[in-house]
Design an enzyme around this catalytic site. Structure first.
Site, PDB file in Angstrom:
ATOM      1  N   ASP A  36       4.159  -2.660  -7.802  1.00  0.00           N
ATOM      2  CA  ASP A  36       4.652  -1.956  -6.380  1.00  0.00           C
ATOM      3  C   ASP A  36       4.925  -3.296  -5.624  1.00  0.00           C
ATOM      4  O   ASP A  36       4.709  -4.367  -5.940  1.00  0.00           O
ATOM      5  CB  ASP A  36       3.762  -1.200  -5.818  1.00  0.00           C
ATOM      6  CG  ASP A  36       3.883  -0.589  -4.706  1.00  0.00           C
ATOM      7  OD1 ASP A  36       5.265  -0.564  -4.492  1.00  0.00           O
ATOM      8  OD2 ASP A  36       3.091   0.125  -4.037  1.00  0.00           O
ATOM      9  N   ASP A  46       8.645   5.227  -0.868  1.00  0.00           N
ATOM     10  CA  ASP A  46       7.641   5.780  -0.022  1.00  0.00           C
ATOM     11  C   ASP A  46       8.610   6.948   0.728  1.00  0.00           C
ATOM     12  O   ASP A  46       8.944   6.701   1.918  1.00  0.00           O
ATOM     13  CB  ASP A  46       7.143   4.730   0.969  1.00  0.00           C
ATOM     14  CG  ASP A  46       6.367   3.674   0.276  1.00  0.00           C
ATOM     15  OD1 ASP A  46       5.910   4.074  -0.827  1.00  0.00           O
ATOM     16  OD2 ASP A  46       6.125   2.717   0.862  1.00  0.00           O
ATOM     17  N   GLU A  84       9.773  -6.168  -4.226  1.00  0.00           N
ATOM     18  CA  GLU A  84      11.352  -6.251  -3.782  1.00  0.00           C
ATOM     19  C   GLU A  84      11.747  -7.769  -3.540  1.00  0.00           C
ATOM     20  O   GLU A  84      12.662  -8.050  -3.709  1.00  0.00           O
ATOM     21  CB  GLU A  84      11.476  -5.581  -2.367  1.00  0.00           C
ATOM     22  CG  GLU A  84      11.398  -4.055  -2.590  1.00  0.00           C
ATOM     23  CD  GLU A  84       9.906  -3.506  -2.747  1.00  0.00           C
ATOM     24  OE1 GLU A  84      10.100  -2.687  -3.444  1.00  0.00           O
ATOM     25  OE2 GLU A  84       9.039  -3.997  -2.249  1.00  0.00           O
TER      26      GLU A  84
END
Length: 946
Positions: A535, A611, A538
């Site tokens: 997670d 999310d 990015e």
């Protein structure tokens, strides 16, 4: 997850915030290169008499058997101030062996003091693309022409010299054009001009008094746009963050048009419609942005960037599908415009890196995706457990909580395969560790799940807590494998652990370091049934510009972060994947979930849409988002069931479980501040409906597993748009509130509260059967059908002509079904025929690559069901094939259900000549045959006599 920390600092509850903080992220006018490239577009549109932006250099032309190369030179009426020797570009077009594929590159004729353009081939492409040499070439003073054929399709490209344009043709029809609108603009490095000193104040004032602007309005507008083209070339400010841009302007712009096509798709990830909406023209707004971000509670119907970026666009029209892929992991903005009623133009604006575009000429979607994934990589074959149901939450509190959740699945007779742990399971957000107070016996906890056939997943993010007493931090620092500041020091930012550093996965030494951390003696408490979730990759940096890394940070080999941003997450995904291979000595297929992704991420596992929110419109948005991701090569994707933020009402939870049961990745997940929402929390009748949805998923696992195997060899998505199955039905081209699971199922999600009835489009040309009742349905002449949708009913239809393998015994986990027999559901088309496939292997290892699997082709024709097993279909021909050890555990077929039979058979006969027991239901024309004496992996048939 970012929101929780920021809101906690502010003392606010997560549920009180309802929208993304748009001011955290740039708009096009705040991005120097996007505003410059849009200014170029305005100049070209408003001043067409300027003439072509680039000139073809006739003397540079070289024809080859595999393509052509030539030079072009900028005319300088737009850019200006070009560094001497740097304004010429070498353009090459190579025709590749991948069907209907052309690679188009433009490279500067580099001056000695220019920094080379970054190229990402080693990370994005699986190998050096092979060129083909079976071409017919010609050239004259107007153009260069190449043509070739493949599998009866005729392809061609034409390079027009003045104005410079490249056109691509399929079967004589123009399919794609480049630079048709003269928007090609390539920023070569320029000499930085120091501003002239200002005159003394009194002279300046006097000059201003005397100055009279006698220019025409057109001249003023021209000068304004010329100045806009030079905006923010050398430095850029966004909020408190400064981008030094040490190499100056390096952006590239190009228009790519799709003549005769009203619809384009792809370029994920965006929370918008599947068919991309125009951003210029009559409707003018922000371009679609590709730049991997951690976006809290993202907006819907927005072109803003999200967690992943795949610069791959498909165009579809009746009789033709084509695609383009710009292999470049830097930031992109893409405008879409309908310049005519039946054509679409896209304007691609890229910050840095190389001009490297692959053109895929189809002529159908399967051919485009086959060629695209042959270059960027086939999807990884998941383990069988990975496509079952996963239960996740931020966070399950401790071992007792894990035991309780697992026990309640047993108590309520709901199957599941994987239980997940979020960041709170670690020792102070130090990854590869456990909180010893909450999880003192992690190996035993995993073992307790494993005896029931279940697995566990733990989260491991790329930010490393800055702590000399934390072994991962101290070892990585000593190895020098963190991302660097411009001065060579380790970059330090803020994320979940507090002050953190980031592993530089572009460095082979860093990837090796990371992969070794998954060894059992390195990741203490891990076992062979523990898998991984990447997670925040990015990467998410809480105090960074746009909540990510500064662009002028430095990676391995002195590469700026701006050049590699969009592949950072994919490289962590890859490194984790390689770590799982290392720990199993290449025996077990990894399961890795990543939030960030790029073209090629499909090689390493699954992704999800980030999310989302517990709202009906987010359930609705999951369908076009997953369709867009799937047709860009990333088949294994899903959305958090129930929504990550907020507390879903029971009806929404039921509808989400029903819809996601037919999507590739099936995981329930929730934010730490939400109420508990495991399937039994809601009570009856809601728990019963959720149980039914999950059981439907488990029943169809054999069919879904077969679809995943197909995806690994052809790039065909598991979840598909309607037009993929019905390419000539124009009514399907913009549909994104329905989808296909493989070619057999059509699903219409219920995405609004209290929906008692919904309208479904059932494309013409097929029989359709209600999957629940198996009764044939008859839509109107327009293909519309009104369907009653009580809470226990999701509109799911079985397409005539399909054969679906399933397992009807429901166990606690998929691993416990391996010895169960199969049922075949055979839905007849208007000719009384049907086709299908069955694939199975050991569900765990790579032995299938050696031919160790069971495969069957199924065909119902002339009132006879035939099963054949051409083993070679899914075998790597380069592998040495031994006698298969895998026999399917129990590949016995225990039941046939034939749907759409016109009358009761007189008898049903097996391959051995035995009469088989059967029943017939006149309503729906359903014949059920018990024990047909068939086993997958062997040839057999069942004949129906009427």
């Amino acid at each position: 997850m970012l929101a929780a920390l920021l809101l906690a600092i502010l003392g606010l509850a997560v549920s009180s915030v309802m929208a993304v903080k748009q001011h955290d992220f740039k708009l096009c006018h705040q991005s120097g290169f996007c505003s410059r490239q849009r200014a170029v577009a305005e100049l070209v549109e408003k001043f067409p008499t300027l003439g072509p932006n680039y000139k073809f250099i006739e003397s540079s032309l070289k024809l080859g058997k595999a393509g052509v190369e030539f030079k072009i030179v900028e005319q300088s009426h737009i850019g200006g101030s070009v560094q001497p020797g740097g304004d010429e570009l070498l353009v090459t077009l190579d025709i590749l062996k991948a069907a209907g594929t052309v690679r188009v590159r433009a490279d500067p004729v580099v001056a000695k003091d220019q920094k080379p353009r970054y190229k990402s081939d080693e990370f994005v492409l699986t190998s050096v693309p092979e060129k083909s040499n079976l071409k017919v070439a010609s050239a004259n003073d107007k153009d260069v022409h190449y043509e070739w054929t493949h599998d009866s399709a005729k392809y061609a490209f034409v390079v027009e010299k003045s104005p410079f344009t490249i056109r691509f043709y399929v079967n004589g029809d123009e399919a794609i054009s480049m630079n048709d609108h003269d928007l090609f603009f390539y920023e070569n490095q320029i000499v930085k001009e120091e501003p002239a000193p200002a005159p003394p104040a009194d002279q300046n004032a006097a000059a201003e008094d005397k100055k009279v602007d006698e220019r025409s309005d057109d001249e003023k507008e021209f000068d304004r746009l010329k100045e806009a083209v030079r905006k923010d070339q050398w430095a850029e400010q966004f909020g408190s963050h400064h981008d030094s841009k040490p190499h100056g302007p390096t952006s590239i712009g190009l228009d790519i048009s799709f003549p005769g096509s009203k619809h384009v798709y792809g370029i994920p990830e965006h929370a918008t419609s599947f068919a991309l909406k125009p951003t210029r023209g009559e409707i003018s707004g922000e371009p679609y942005r590709l730049y991997n971000f951690d976006v809290f509670e993202y907006e819907l119907n927005s072109p803003m960037a999200l967690y992943g970026s795949i610069p791959f666009m498909l165009s579809h029209k009746k009789g033709q599908t084509v695609g383009v892929f710009w292999q470049n992991p830097s930031e992109m903005w893409i405008d879409v415009e309908h310049k005519s009623a039946d054509s679409t133009t896209s304007h691609w604006m890229v910050e840095s890196g190389s001009f490297d575009i692959f053109v895929f000429l189809g002529p159908h979607a399967a051919a485009v995706l086959d060629s695209y994934t042959s270059l960027t990589g086939r999807a990884a074959m998941p383990q069988s457990f990975a496509i079952a149901y996963h239960q996740c939450r931020w966070n399950y509190l401790d071992e007792a909580d894990v035991q309780g959740v697992d026990g309640n699945f047993e108590k309520h007779d709901i199957p599941y395969d994987v239980l997940w742990l979020d960041i709170e399971h670690t020792d102070g957000k130090r990854y590869f560790t456990w909180d010893n107070a909450k999880f003192p016996n992690p190996a035993n906890m995993q073992s307790d799940l494993a005896v029931k056939g279940r697995k566990m997943v733990t989260i491991i993010d790329p930010h490393i807590k800055k702590d000399d007493n934390y072994h991962v931090s101290s070892e990585a620092k000593s190895a020098g494998i963190f991302v660097k500041n411009k001065d060579g020091s380790d970059y330090e930012g803020w994320c979940w652990p507090g002050s953190s550093n980031w592993i530089d996965y572009t460095n082979a030494a860093a990837r090796s370091f990371w992969s070794k951390k998954f060894l059992y003696n390195q990741y203490e408490g891990s076992t062979p049934t523990l898998y991984t979730w990447n997670d925040m990759n990015e990467p998410s940096v809480f105090n960074g510009p746009e909540i990510t890394m500064p662009k002028d940070l430095v990676h391995h080999d002195n590469v700026e972060h701006r050049d590699v941003h969009n592949i950072y997450g994919m490289l962590q995904h890859r490194s984790t994947y390689e770590g799982h291979l290392l720990r199993s000595i290449d025996n077990d297929r990894p399961f890795i979930l990543s939030r960030a992704f790029f073209a090629g991420s499909q090689r390493y596992g699954a992704i999800w849409t980030g999310d989302n929110f517990a709202r009906w419109d987010h359930l609705e948005a999951s369908v076009p988002m997953l369709l867009s991701i799937g047709i860009a090569g990333q088949s294994f994707s899903g959305a958090d069931v129930g929504g990550f933020f907020g507390d879903p009402e029971p009806e929404l939870m039921v509808r989400w479980f029903q819809t996601a049961a037919f999507q590739p990745f099936y995981r329930g997940h929730a934010h730490i501040d939400t109420k508990r929402r495991e399937p039994w929390i809601y009570g009856e009748p809601f728990t019963g409906h959720i149980r039914s949805a999950i059981r439907t998923r488990y029943q169809l696992l054999p069919y879904i597993y077969t679809l995943f195997r197909e995806s690994t060899v052809s790039g065909t998505p598991v979840m598909r748009p309607l037009w993929y199955a019905f390419p000539d039905d124009e009514a399907t081209f913009a549909v994104d509130d329905e989808f296909m699971l493989g070619s057999a199922f059509l699903i219409k999600p219920v995405v609004q509260k209290d929906t008692a009835e919904t309208e479904v489009l059932l494309p013409a040309g097929s029989n359709w059967y209600d999957y629940e009742t198996l009764v044939k349905v008859d839509p109107s002449a327009s293909g519309k059908l009104n369907v009653k949708t009580p809470l226990d009913k999701l509109p799911v239809f079985l397409r005539g002509g399909s054969i679906v393998p399933r397992r009807d015994r429901i166990r606690r986990s998929s691993a416990l079904t391996i010895k169960d027999p199969y049922t075949l559901v055979i839905a007849l088309d208007e000719k009384g025929e049907a086709l299908g496939e069955f694939y199975n292997d050991d569900g765990r290892s790579f032995d299938y690559k050696k031919g160790d699997y069971v495969y069957a082709q199924l065909e119902f024709r002339d009132n006879t069901l035939r099963c054949t097993s051409p083993v070679a279909k899914y075998t790597d021909v380069s592998a040495k094939i031994s006698k298969p050890k895998f026999t399917g555990h129990d590949s016995r077929v225990e039941r046939l259900i034939i749907v759409g039979v016109h009358s009761k058979p007189k008898r049903v006969v097996s391959s051995s000549g035995a009469n088989l027991e059967f029943t017939f239901a006149r309503e729906g024309g359903v014949v059920v045959v018990k024990e047909p004496q068939g086993v997958f992996g062997k040839e057999w048939h069942v004949a129906f006599e009427f």
